[in-house]
Motif scaffolding. Structure first.
Motif, PDB file in Angstrom:
ATOM      1  N   ARG A 124       0.784  -1.237   0.000  1.00  0.00           N
ATOM      2  CA  ARG A 124       0.000   0.000   0.000  1.00  0.00           C
ATOM      3  C   ARG A 124       0.820   1.294   0.000  1.00  0.00           C
ATOM      4  NH1 ARG A 124      -3.017   0.469   5.994  1.00  0.00           N
ATOM      5  NH2 ARG A 124      -1.074   0.322   7.167  1.00  0.00           N
ATOM      6  N   PRO A 125       2.130   1.259   0.382  1.00  0.00           N
ATOM      7  CA  PRO A 125       2.888   2.512   0.223  1.00  0.00           C
ATOM      8  C   PRO A 125       2.937   2.994  -1.231  1.00  0.00           C
ATOM      9  CG  PRO A 125       4.091   0.987   1.632  1.00  0.00           C
ATOM     10  CD  PRO A 125       2.925   0.223   1.041  1.00  0.00           C
ATOM     11  N   ARG A 126       2.564   2.147  -2.171  1.00  0.00           N
ATOM     12  CA  ARG A 126       2.592   2.558  -3.587  1.00  0.00           C
ATOM     13  C   ARG A 126       1.296   3.215  -4.047  1.00  0.00           C
ATOM     14  NH1 ARG A 126       5.426  -2.515  -6.615  1.00  0.00           N
ATOM     15  NH2 ARG A 126       6.685  -3.223  -4.838  1.00  0.00           N
ATOM     16  N   THR A 127       0.345   3.354  -3.133  1.00  0.00           N
ATOM     17  CA  THR A 127      -0.883   4.048  -3.521  1.00  0.00           C
ATOM     18  C   THR A 127      -0.759   5.528  -3.189  1.00  0.00           C
ATOM     19  OG1 THR A 127      -1.909   3.762  -1.358  1.00  0.00           O
ATOM     20  CG2 THR A 127      -2.250   1.979  -2.956  1.00  0.00           C
ATOM     21  N   ASN A 128      -1.566   6.329  -3.844  1.00  0.00           N
ATOM     22  CA  ASN A 128      -1.523   7.777  -3.575  1.00  0.00           C
ATOM     23  C   ASN A 128      -1.786   8.064  -2.110  1.00  0.00           C
ATOM     24  OD1 ASN A 128      -0.995   8.473  -6.194  1.00  0.00           O
ATOM     25  ND2 ASN A 128      -3.157   8.715  -6.750  1.00  0.00           N
ATOM     26  N   LYS A 129      -2.837   7.416  -1.572  1.00  0.00           N
ATOM     27  CA  LYS A 129      -3.268   7.750  -0.225  1.00  0.00           C
ATOM     28  C   LYS A 129      -2.219   7.387   0.821  1.00  0.00           C
ATOM     29  CE  LYS A 129      -6.883   6.675   3.121  1.00  0.00           C
ATOM     30  NZ  LYS A 129      -8.204   6.055   3.317  1.00  0.00           N
ATOM     31  N   TYR A 130      -1.684   6.179   0.737  1.00  0.00           N
ATOM     32  CA  TYR A 130      -0.731   5.756   1.769  1.00  0.00           C
ATOM     33  C   TYR A 130       0.637   6.383   1.563  1.00  0.00           C
ATOM     34  CZ  TYR A 130      -4.494   3.155   3.589  1.00  0.00           C
ATOM     35  OH  TYR A 130      -5.719   2.860   4.138  1.00  0.00           O
ATOM     36  N   GLY A 131       0.977   6.650   0.284  1.00  0.00           N
ATOM     37  CA  GLY A 131       2.200   7.414   0.048  1.00  0.00           C
ATOM     38  C   GLY A 131       2.102   8.752   0.764  1.00  0.00           C
ATOM     39  N   ALA A 132       0.953   9.413   0.591  1.00  0.00           N
ATOM     40  CA  ALA A 132       0.745  10.721   1.226  1.00  0.00           C
ATOM     41  C   ALA A 132       0.764  10.582   2.746  1.00  0.00           C
ATOM     42  CB  ALA A 132      -0.576  11.320   0.755  1.00  0.00           C
ATOM     43  N   ALA A 133       0.090   9.574   3.276  1.00  0.00           N
ATOM     44  CA  ALA A 133       0.011   9.406   4.734  1.00  0.00           C
ATOM     45  C   ALA A 133       1.408   9.222   5.332  1.00  0.00           C
ATOM     46  CB  ALA A 133      -0.870   8.204   5.082  1.00  0.00           C
ATOM     47  N   PHE A 134       2.234   8.417   4.672  1.00  0.00           N
ATOM     48  CA  PHE A 134       3.546   8.126   5.268  1.00  0.00           C
ATOM     49  C   PHE A 134       4.545   9.251   5.023  1.00  0.00           C
ATOM     50  CE2 PHE A 134       1.970   3.540   4.670  1.00  0.00           C
ATOM     51  CZ  PHE A 134       1.260   3.610   5.859  1.00  0.00           C
ATOM     52  N   ARG A 135       4.338  10.036   3.972  1.00  0.00           N
ATOM     53  CA  ARG A 135       5.161  11.251   3.831  1.00  0.00           C
ATOM     54  C   ARG A 135       4.793  12.262   4.926  1.00  0.00           C
ATOM     55  NH1 ARG A 135       4.750  10.156  -1.682  1.00  0.00           N
ATOM     56  NH2 ARG A 135       2.753  11.247  -1.740  1.00  0.00           N
ATOM     57  N   ILE A 136       3.488  12.387   5.200  1.00  0.00           N
ATOM     58  CA  ILE A 136       3.075  13.309   6.264  1.00  0.00           C
ATOM     59  C   ILE A 136       3.611  12.817   7.607  1.00  0.00           C
ATOM     60  CG2 ILE A 136       1.067  14.195   7.541  1.00  0.00           C
ATOM     61  CD1 ILE A 136      -0.443  14.272   4.845  1.00  0.00           C
ATOM     62  N   ARG A 137       3.587  11.515   7.799  1.00  0.00           N
ATOM     63  CA  ARG A 137       4.137  10.953   9.043  1.00  0.00           C
ATOM     64  C   ARG A 137       5.605  11.370   9.212  1.00  0.00           C
ATOM     65  NH1 ARG A 137       2.814   6.047  12.633  1.00  0.00           N
ATOM     66  NH2 ARG A 137       4.767   5.909  13.757  1.00  0.00           N
ATOM     67  N   ALA A 138       6.362  11.268   8.142  1.00  0.00           N
ATOM     68  CA  ALA A 138       7.781  11.633   8.210  1.00  0.00           C
ATOM     69  C   ALA A 138       7.948  13.122   8.520  1.00  0.00           C
ATOM     70  CB  ALA A 138       8.469  11.281   6.891  1.00  0.00           C
ATOM     71  N   GLU A 139       7.194  13.952   7.840  1.00  0.00           N
ATOM     72  CA  GLU A 139       7.299  15.406   8.064  1.00  0.00           C
ATOM     73  C   GLU A 139       6.878  15.773   9.482  1.00  0.00           C
ATOM     74  OE1 GLU A 139       8.436  18.298   6.827  1.00  0.00           O
ATOM     75  OE2 GLU A 139       9.340  17.092   5.269  1.00  0.00           O
ATOM     76  N   ALA A 140       5.831  15.136   9.975  1.00  0.00           N
ATOM     77  CA  ALA A 140       5.342  15.449  11.325  1.00  0.00           C
ATOM     78  C   ALA A 140       6.397  15.074  12.365  1.00  0.00           C
ATOM     79  CB  ALA A 140       4.028  14.725  11.598  1.00  0.00           C
ATOM     80  N   GLY A 141       7.065  13.963  12.165  1.00  0.00           N
ATOM     81  CA  GLY A 141       8.128  13.563  13.092  1.00  0.00           C
ATOM     82  C   GLY A 141       9.243  14.593  13.095  1.00  0.00           C
TER      83      GLY A 141
END
Ligand code: 4AD
Ligand code: MG
Length: 454
Positions: A124-141
């Motif tokens: 699922r990291p290859r989908t738009n939604k989860y790619g976005a979610a995990f990029r936001i996770r990284a930025e938030a950290g």
């Protein structure tokens, strides 16, 4: 390997002759003389369109490379005549790294349910939604670290393996090196019971007593068997601890931290947040901006109970002074009554942990929970009981042995100071940022009761 990230190509100031980009094909469309390939490399939500002439495509075997295949495209970055995109790539060479069989590759171009995607968490990291979610996770950290660093808090690392039960709630995963059937704890690795940490607070307090202001940010484990959209067995907690601080300082810190991460996300994750605003939670951006616009509400627990009692709502759990607030109560306060995050403070001591500072009224402690719309509790913390006699008495009152807390009590024996700290659930913050309503979808590989795949 020569490559430029798509995010950098899309932000290029000028055309470029010789670029190389690597990524996974999102779609490929073949016309008579050209193939049009939409490529995504995970560096941003947008794809970059590559135009490959039929000869180059045939030479590379591009015809077999469908959605999901990994390729490298070399060529020229040129202004795109198409609408909605500034640049495209005119390919001069293509290499196919790995194919993805359209018969079996599960991520074809259609909408998949969150439930289905959880069963393929590795893809699922290859989908738009989860790619976005995990990029936001990284930025938030990153934003969390930036916030604390700018305020001169030291990032500390508290142990994952521990003999302590910080919350006294007994919801701990046990760790052992004994073989099945062996029961003698003395012969276990540590010669005593060992758990995965439920909170690094006690150790963070010791560090704050030397470093002044510290925070931990790491994995936390709870064996609570609650199958809710807000609980995970493994989650990340941010735990600041401040020496020479009281409950007001703590509420200020919680509010500032929350706002600061929201502000950072709005500034640095605009493209990804827009996806959630359009497809997951319409109104998300307005809500996040609203959160920055007004101060959080603050209300004593006793008053919150009255508000709930007068609400006229038919809650599943009745509420009275002395009962713990349930998610339905927390959400009513934040969503309906205050319409914004609210800090509820001074809880009855019976429903809170042993280390919280006893108030002069004899029945409440200087605890605070910060509740936010749609989620409920985001932050839980307190001013700590810094008076040795009170703390020792409270531990004994709860049927625990003060000797077991000898080093924690030492902090009160030697140079004790008023101090305060809280825990913020990082995943709940991500739910706030993205509008994602299930904690399983903000953790790449969530651990919940019965789920340990991946
Ligand atoms: O309120 P909690 O249990 O507080 C503590 O553990 C304190 N020792 C923290 C401290 O004062 N240093 O947990 C803190 C926060 C909650 O408000 C919630 O956001 C999150 O951690 N949390 C969870 N998040 C996901 N899954 C779970 N099972 C969680 N349990 C708590
Ligand atoms: Mg709590």
């Amino acid at each position: 390997m020569q490559r430029t990230l798509i995010v950098d190509l899309l932000n290029a100031a000028a055309p470029a002759d010789n670029v190389a980009l690597c990524g996974w094909i999102r779609t490929r469309r073949d016309a008579k003389e050209f193939s049009f390939v939409e490529l995504n490399d995970g560096s941003c939500r947008a794809n970059l369109q590559c135009i490959v002439d039929a000869g180059t495509a045939a030479q590379a075997g591009l015809g077999e490379a469908a959605t999901g295949a990994a390729v490298r495209v070399r060529g020229a970055l040129v202004a795109s005549p198409g609408k909605g995109q500034r640049w495209e790539v005119r390919a001069t060479a293509v290499e196919v790294f790995g194919l993805a069989d359209p018969e079996t590759f599960p991520l074809q171009k259609k909408r998949h349910s969150d439930e289905f995607l959880r069963t393929i968490a590795h893809l699922r990291p290859r989908t738009n939604k989860y790619g976005a979610a995990f990029r936001i996770r990284a930025e938030a950290g990153y934003a969390v670290h930036e916030f604390f660093r700018s305020r001169r808090f030291a990032w500390v690392h508290t142990p994952v393996l521990t003999g302590a039960d910080c919350e006294g709630a007994g919801e701990m995963f046990r760790v052992t090196a004994l073989e099945p059937g062996q029961t003698d704890l003395q012969r276990d690795f540590f010669g005593r019971r060992c758990n995965l940490t439920v909170s690094g607070q006690l150790e963070a307090e010791a560090l704050a007593m030397g470093l002044g202001r510290v925070y931990s940010f790491g994995p936390t484990f709870r064996a609570e068997n609650s199958n809710t959209p807000r609980h995970a067995a493994e989650f990340w907690m941010i735990e600041p601890e401040m020496a020479f601080a009281d409950l007001d300082d703590l509420m200020d810190l919680g509010e500032d931290l929350t706002r600061s991460v929201v502000e950072h996300a709005l500034a640095h994750c605009a493209e990804d947040l827009a996806l959630f605003d359009s497809f997951v939670d319409k109104g998300l951006l307005a809500r996040l901006k609203g959160l920055l616009a007004a101060p959080f509400a603050r209300v004593p627990y006793a008053e919150a109970v009255e508000i709930l009692q007068k609400s006229g709502k038919d809650f599943a759990y009745p509420v009275a002074f002395g009962t713990d607030l349930q998610t339905e109560h927390e959400r009513y306060l934040a969503e309906e009554h205050f319409g914004k995050p609210v800090a509820v403070y001074n809880y009855p001591k019976e429903i809170k942990a042993f280390y919280m500072r006893q108030n002069d009224d004899g029945r409440t402690v200087a605890a605070v929970d910060i509740l936010v719309p749609r989620i409920g509790e985001l932050i839980g913390g307190s001013q700590r009981e810094e008076r040795l006699d009170r703390l020792t008495a409270r531990i004994a009152e709860l049927g625990q042995r003060p000797e077991d807390y000898w080093w924690y009590l030492d902090l009160r024996r030697f140079g004790s100071v008023p101090h305060a700290g809280f825990g913020l659930g990082f995943e709940r913050l991500l739910m706030l940022l993205t509008g994602i309503s299930n904690i399983r979808d903000v953790i790449p590989f969530p651990r919940t009761p019965g789920n340990l795949e991946f």
